[in-house]
Design a protein around this motif. Structure first.
Motif, PDB file in Angstrom:
ATOM      1  N   TYR A 199      26.695 -48.239  23.831  1.00  0.00           N
ATOM      2  CA  TYR A 199      25.310 -48.728  23.873  1.00  0.00           C
ATOM      3  C   TYR A 199      24.502 -48.180  22.690  1.00  0.00           C
ATOM      4  N   GLU A 252      25.052 -48.881  31.097  1.00  0.00           N
ATOM      5  CA  GLU A 252      25.762 -48.591  32.341  1.00  0.00           C
ATOM      6  C   GLU A 252      25.468 -47.211  32.909  1.00  0.00           C
ATOM      7  N   THR A 259      27.255 -52.861  22.451  1.00  0.00           N
ATOM      8  CA  THR A 259      26.999 -53.623  23.666  1.00  0.00           C
ATOM      9  C   THR A 259      25.528 -53.533  24.015  1.00  0.00           C
ATOM     10  N   LYS A 297      24.697 -53.808  27.227  1.00  0.00           N
ATOM     11  CA  LYS A 297      24.725 -53.434  28.632  1.00  0.00           C
ATOM     12  C   LYS A 297      24.640 -51.919  28.763  1.00  0.00           C
TER      13      LYS A 297
END
Length: 598
Positions: free
Chosen positions: A170, A179, A175, A177
């Motif tokens: 991240y 998490e 990405t 997303k």
């Protein structure tokens, strides 16, 4: 000193006593032992028979002005922490035994393999503007600190997010997303770690910022946003709201009537920026009600303040230390401009590249003399950059650099640093002039007085020191951070995090506060080993690893630990409800009250 925090803390310095780091926004309901100066060792509660009173103003002082950053995920100095400690809170706090206790989270539960911890949040908590506090705010805070633009924007709290699941992907932008922290519902939030985590409460202890305030502001723009800097626009959940200021002079906090633990008794807290030299007189006259972080009252004034009769003094070991830092490396101009901390690009500082030279300098400094002469004995030299209150501190593991100028001179001779032209100063082994630039900030009188003493002691063993004009703390920290310059020696103080002895936030290779730019692969290996499950679940294992690391630190010397002074916090006995913790006086401020409230 700037706080290295429980939540970082410091400037910093801080920084100034400075420090990682770096200032924790705490609110614990647990009591703690108080060392006061009354005959029976307890706080004298004059007029308390009638119980707490509502109303009144309390005035505190700090000797340097906040730099102006009042966003917990971006602040650096302990002066901003003096504001944020009253305005923002984390999911957990600590008690007087340094155990984690509930705060914005009422309870928590870890999964079997220690890769997840789920918090149940307090209900009925609102932000200063009346919006509801929810799990989404927690997610937003940690997502912002994981953002690809966070570090380049000046963020330094990555230690709290690096262990989270998916952080690398991240933060690198691979990405979109996130998490690491998941909102299960409005009042349930789960932290997920990439590996079993030995201390998940530490990582979940950072102060929370409001999503509804910052959601539409890119992380790269947050530091300059009014919501991070302007009184009245800084929003937290704490017992007081930052409402007004005269920049560099006065900062006003007003009571949060809707505070979730009950409306504070005080109407307001006022911070004044006051020269350290006049603080004691203002305390005696009643113009100031308390002097605490980052430095409290000067040790030289202890007996004077004790004799005032209307002032309570809390004395306990400080959670921090002062250092003489050695610049091992400098960053490149390109990395400074981009905000990157890339050890592979660092430029070695040849003037201090020899560890024997750094050790000789350590032997040339009379640390005990500084404690006796400047602290009046209210402190001690320390040999390890781990707080003495922690189980991990090992006095015997580190080298004790006792004052020995003859040994210092002998070591320099052996390394080829001799006076070849008879001017009283040593040249380097190649016969070139050898001058060490030394920098230090204004504001802290003890540090200002230490600088010329250290210069003199080093010159007595033939080291030519260029003691430069001190800078105001904000400019000084900028110079330390943007260190593509000619700095060699520097003075600074660190207020340490109380949550865990892990020193990575200050001395990890890529730590923003690693101003020495110390790059030692063995140090990196040991610091990672001390936090690696499953062995690190055993405290004895961690203690052994940290002992080895402390020995390495004192041998390679990214800094000479000068001393840890005692905290000397003082407050007028019109103030009641003071319940100090080992690392701060600012505990349960909503329960503070003054007997002359109207």
């Amino acid at each position: 000193m700037a706080k290295l925090p429980k939540h970082w803390l410091s400037l910093i310095l801080l920084l100034l006593f400075l420090g990682i780091i770096l200032a924790a926004c705490n609110n614990s309901n647990d009591s703690s032992d108080t060392q006061t100066e009354d005959a029976d060792g307890t706080e004298e509660q004059k007029g308390e028979d009638s119980g707490p009173k509502t109303g009144g103003t309390l005035t505190g002082a700090m000797y340097s002005a906040p730099a102006g950053m009042f966003n917990p995920i971006f602040y650096e100095e302990s002066y901003e922490a003096n504001i944020l400690d009253f305005t923002h809170e984390g999911l957990v706090s600590q008690n007087d035994s340094l155990e984690f206790v509930p705060n914005l989270a009422s309870k928590w539960e870890t999964n079997e393999d220690q890769t997840e911890i789920t918090f149940t949040l307090e209900q009925g908590v609102s932000w200063h503007d009346g919006e509801e506090f929810t799990a989404d705010d927690v997610v937003f805070t940690y997502q912002s600190m994981s953002d690809p633009d966070y570090v380049s924007a000046g963020g330094i709290r990555t230690a709290y997010v690096e262990p989270l699941l998916g952080y690398e992907a991240y933060s690198s932008g691979d990405t979109e997303k996130f998490e690491g922290v998941i909102a299960e519902d409005d009042h349930t939030v789960t932290f997920k770690f990439s590996e079993p985590n030995i201390n998940p409460l530490y990582y979940a202890s950072f102060p929370i910022i409001p999503e509804h305030i910052f959601a539409d502001i890119p992380v790269a723009e947050m530091p300059e946003a009014p919501e991070s800097r302007e009184a009245g626009k800084v929003i937290g959940t704490g017992p007081f709201q930052f409402t007004d200021m005269i920049e560099r002079e006065q900062y006003i906090l007003e009571r949060n009537d809707d505070y979730w633990q009950g409306s504070p008794y005080l109407d307001r807290l006022v911070w004044k920026v006051v020269a350290q030299s006049v603080m004691t007189g203002l305390l005696e006259s009643g113009e100031l009600d308390f002097i605490a972080d980052p430095n409290g009252i000067p040790p030289a004034d202890y007996e004077t303040v004790k004799a005032f009769g209307n002032i309570e003094i809390i004395e306990q070991p400080d959670f921090g230390y002062q250092i003489l830092g050695f610049k091992h490396n400098h960053r490149t101009t390109e990395d400074v401009e981009s905000g990157a901390i890339e050890p592979d690009n660092w430029i070695p500082n040849e003037k201090l590249s020899n560890p024997k030279v750094r050790q000789a300098i350590a032997y040339a400094v009379n640390r005990q003399g500084l404690v006796d002469g400047l602290l009046y004995g209210r402190g001690q030299p320390i040999n390890s950059p781990i707080a003495t209150q922690f189980w991990a501190y090992d006095e015997n593991a580190a080298t004790n650099y006792s004052y020995d100028p003859e040994l210092a001179a002998s070591m320099l001779e052996e390394e080829g640093y001799v006076d070849t032209d008879g001017d009283g100063f040593r040249e380097d082994p190649d016969g070139n002039e050898w001058v060490l630039n030394m920098d230090y900030p204004t504001g802290n009188e003890l540090r200002e007085r230490s600088a010329p003493l250290i210069e003199q002691q080093l010159e007595e063993v033939g080291i030519n020191v260029n003691l430069r004009q001190p800078k105001e703390m904000t400019a000084y920290v900028e110079g330390l951070t943007n260190d593509n310059t000619d700095w060699d020696l520097y003075l600074i103080g660190w207020s340490l995090a109380s949550t865990d002895p892990d020193p990575t936030g200050l001395w990890g290779t890529k730590a923003a506060y690693n101003f020495s730019r110390w790059n030692n692969p063995e140090s990196t290996e040991l610091l990672q080993k001390a936090m690696k499950a499953p062995e690190a679940f055993e405290q004895d294992f961690r203690k052994e690893v940290y002992a080895e690391w402390q020995a390495l630190f004192s041998e390679d010397l990214p800094a000479l630990l000068l001393y840890a002074q005692n905290s000397l916090w003082a407050y007028n006995d019109r103030l009641h409800g003071v319940d100090p913790l080992p690392y701060t006086m600012y505990n349960n401020a909503h329960l503070w009250w003054v007997e002359d409230a109207e």
